[in-house]
Scaffold this motif. Structure first.
Motif, PDB file in Angstrom:
ATOM      1  N   ALA A  89      14.773   2.214 -19.332  1.00  0.00           N
ATOM      2  CA  ALA A  89      13.532   2.451 -18.587  1.00  0.00           C
ATOM      3  C   ALA A  89      13.808   2.701 -17.105  1.00  0.00           C
ATOM      4  CB  ALA A  89      12.581   1.275 -18.756  1.00  0.00           C
ATOM      5  N   GLU A  90      14.828   2.060 -16.570  1.00  0.00           N
ATOM      6  CA  GLU A  90      15.166   2.248 -15.155  1.00  0.00           C
ATOM      7  C   GLU A  90      15.631   3.665 -14.850  1.00  0.00           C
ATOM      8  OE1 GLU A  90      17.930  -0.812 -14.043  1.00  0.00           O
ATOM      9  OE2 GLU A  90      16.404  -2.385 -14.179  1.00  0.00           O
ATOM     10  N   THR A  91      16.104   4.370 -15.858  1.00  0.00           N
ATOM     11  CA  THR A  91      16.550   5.747 -15.623  1.00  0.00           C
ATOM     12  C   THR A  91      15.390   6.730 -15.598  1.00  0.00           C
ATOM     13  OG1 THR A  91      16.901   6.323 -17.964  1.00  0.00           O
ATOM     14  CG2 THR A  91      18.753   5.264 -16.786  1.00  0.00           C
ATOM     15  N   LEU A  92      14.226   6.292 -16.042  1.00  0.00           N
ATOM     16  CA  LEU A  92      13.045   7.147 -16.080  1.00  0.00           C
ATOM     17  C   LEU A  92      12.364   7.125 -14.711  1.00  0.00           C
ATOM     18  CD1 LEU A  92      11.272   8.859 -17.980  1.00  0.00           C
ATOM     19  CD2 LEU A  92       9.991   6.775 -18.477  1.00  0.00           C
ATOM     20  N   THR A  93      12.159   8.300 -14.154  1.00  0.00           N
ATOM     21  CA  THR A  93      11.531   8.418 -12.838  1.00  0.00           C
ATOM     22  C   THR A  93      10.391   9.428 -12.896  1.00  0.00           C
ATOM     23  OG1 THR A  93      12.967  10.228 -12.121  1.00  0.00           O
ATOM     24  CG2 THR A  93      13.767   7.971 -11.708  1.00  0.00           C
ATOM     25  N   VAL A  94       9.618   9.468 -11.835  1.00  0.00           N
ATOM     26  CA  VAL A  94       8.551  10.464 -11.731  1.00  0.00           C
ATOM     27  C   VAL A  94       9.147  11.867 -11.778  1.00  0.00           C
ATOM     28  CG1 VAL A  94       6.751  11.375 -10.207  1.00  0.00           C
ATOM     29  CG2 VAL A  94       7.046   8.901 -10.459  1.00  0.00           C
ATOM     30  N   ASN A  96      11.920  12.895 -13.349  1.00  0.00           N
ATOM     31  CA  ASN A  96      12.518  13.325 -14.618  1.00  0.00           C
ATOM     32  C   ASN A  96      11.677  12.969 -15.851  1.00  0.00           C
ATOM     33  OD1 ASN A  96      12.980  10.620 -15.260  1.00  0.00           O
ATOM     34  ND2 ASN A  96      15.180  10.718 -14.949  1.00  0.00           N
ATOM     35  N   MET A  97      10.471  12.501 -15.656  1.00  0.00           N
ATOM     36  CA  MET A  97       9.659  12.033 -16.790  1.00  0.00           C
ATOM     37  C   MET A  97       9.337  13.126 -17.802  1.00  0.00           C
ATOM     38  SD  MET A  97       5.860  11.618 -15.198  1.00  0.00           S
ATOM     39  CE  MET A  97       4.921  11.987 -16.660  1.00  0.00           C
ATOM     40  N   LEU A  98       9.393  14.377 -17.391  1.00  0.00           N
ATOM     41  CA  LEU A  98       9.126  15.473 -18.319  1.00  0.00           C
ATOM     42  C   LEU A  98      10.390  16.068 -18.910  1.00  0.00           C
ATOM     43  CD1 LEU A  98       6.207  17.257 -16.438  1.00  0.00           C
ATOM     44  CD2 LEU A  98       6.073  15.598 -18.315  1.00  0.00           C
ATOM     45  N   GLU A  99      11.527  15.542 -18.516  1.00  0.00           N
ATOM     46  CA  GLU A  99      12.786  15.991 -19.095  1.00  0.00           C
ATOM     47  C   GLU A  99      13.002  15.287 -20.432  1.00  0.00           C
ATOM     48  OE1 GLU A  99      15.951  15.397 -16.285  1.00  0.00           O
ATOM     49  OE2 GLU A  99      14.852  16.456 -14.705  1.00  0.00           O
ATOM     50  N   TRP A 100      13.696  15.943 -21.303  1.00  0.00           N
ATOM     51  CA  TRP A 100      13.885  15.452 -22.660  1.00  0.00           C
ATOM     52  C   TRP A 100      14.734  14.175 -22.722  1.00  0.00           C
ATOM     53  CZ3 TRP A 100      18.534  15.209 -25.437  1.00  0.00           C
ATOM     54  CH2 TRP A 100      18.388  14.909 -26.782  1.00  0.00           C
ATOM     55  N   ARG A 101      15.870  14.157 -22.073  1.00  0.00           N
ATOM     56  CA  ARG A 101      16.865  13.093 -22.264  1.00  0.00           C
ATOM     57  C   ARG A 101      16.374  11.684 -21.890  1.00  0.00           C
ATOM     58  NH1 ARG A 101      20.827  12.484 -25.508  1.00  0.00           N
ATOM     59  NH2 ARG A 101      21.631  14.497 -25.004  1.00  0.00           N
ATOM     60  N   PRO A 102      15.790  11.443 -20.717  1.00  0.00           N
ATOM     61  CA  PRO A 102      15.400  10.062 -20.379  1.00  0.00           C
ATOM     62  C   PRO A 102      14.380   9.469 -21.350  1.00  0.00           C
ATOM     63  CG  PRO A 102      15.402  11.432 -18.413  1.00  0.00           C
ATOM     64  CD  PRO A 102      15.581  12.348 -19.583  1.00  0.00           C
ATOM     65  N   LEU A 103      13.401  10.253 -21.738  1.00  0.00           N
ATOM     66  CA  LEU A 103      12.403   9.750 -22.684  1.00  0.00           C
ATOM     67  C   LEU A 103      12.999   9.529 -24.064  1.00  0.00           C
ATOM     68  CD1 LEU A 103       9.207  11.771 -21.754  1.00  0.00           C
ATOM     69  CD2 LEU A 103       9.622   9.337 -21.439  1.00  0.00           C
ATOM     70  N   TYR A 104      13.840  10.451 -24.494  1.00  0.00           N
ATOM     71  CA  TYR A 104      14.490  10.310 -25.798  1.00  0.00           C
ATOM     72  C   TYR A 104      15.354   9.044 -25.834  1.00  0.00           C
ATOM     73  CZ  TYR A 104      17.501  11.192 -29.791  1.00  0.00           C
ATOM     74  OH  TYR A 104      18.183  11.059 -30.967  1.00  0.00           O
ATOM     75  N   ASN A 105      16.120   8.807 -24.791  1.00  0.00           N
ATOM     76  CA  ASN A 105      16.981   7.620 -24.747  1.00  0.00           C
ATOM     77  C   ASN A 105      16.166   6.334 -24.795  1.00  0.00           C
ATOM     78  OD1 ASN A 105      19.287   9.171 -24.665  1.00  0.00           O
ATOM     79  ND2 ASN A 105      19.540   9.011 -22.455  1.00  0.00           N
ATOM     80  N   LEU A 106      15.045   6.314 -24.091  1.00  0.00           N
ATOM     81  CA  LEU A 106      14.175   5.140 -24.122  1.00  0.00           C
ATOM     82  C   LEU A 106      13.560   4.967 -25.513  1.00  0.00           C
ATOM     83  CD1 LEU A 106      12.808   2.778 -22.721  1.00  0.00           C
ATOM     84  CD2 LEU A 106      11.068   4.380 -21.875  1.00  0.00           C
TER      85      LEU A 106
END
Length: 160
Positions: A89-94, A96-106
């Motif tokens: 969750a800490e890698t998710l930011t405003v 990059n929130m629409l990028e695939w990788r951070p959301l997928y990893n979470l």
């Protein structure tokens, strides 16, 4: 890609209730492209691999070709699970929130904490028509007492 679905219960599973390639619904919204039965030898190897390589180390022991002993340790696993979610969750930011990788990893940290393509069918009667990702299995484990024997029924190959 191929992986396996494991039927697991706290009660012995009669062979007449083993899952097989016809257990799972197929169609437009199915998770599986197709399922296939496996030989007894393949089944034994998959169960061994599950315990040896995918389940949390030290929590389980293969006691026969059809049984797994839950030895305890879920409290430590829960701490590690939550820490991993916080880390993702800490890698998710405003930004990059629409990028695939951070959301997928979470999403994967939550739904598939064992980081495996294995799926789990937690109905010993064979009435369910779906199998679940590893969180459902670990949620099931959270309700077990140490020294609980888990029985493995059918093991099915699937393609996705």
């Amino acid at each position: 890609m191929h992986s396996s679905i494991f039927q697991i219960s706290t009660q012995p599973i009669g062979k007449e209730n083993y899952i097989d390639e016809n257990t799972f619904i197929d169609g437009d919204f199915s998770f599986y492209d197709y399922c296939a039965n496996m030989s007894d030898e393949q089944r034994k190897e998959e169960i061994s691999d599950l315990v040896e390589y995918k389940l949390p180390k030290g929590m389980f022991e293969l006691t026969s070709e059809d049984t797994i002993l839950y030895k305890g340790g879920v409290e430590q696993w829960k701490k590690e699970f939550v820490a991993n979610i916080h880390e993702k969750a800490e890698t998710l930011t405003v930004e990059n929130m629409l990028e695939w990788r951070p959301l997928y990893n979470l999403e994967q940290a939550i739904e598939n904490p064992l980081d495996t393509n294995y799926r789990f069918y937690l109905d010993g009667d064979g009435n369910q028509s779906f199998a679940e990702a590893s969180f459902a299995f670990m949620e099931f484990v959270c309700g077990l007492e140490p020294d609980t024997t888990l029985h493995v029924g059918g093991v099915v190959d699937y393609h996705f």
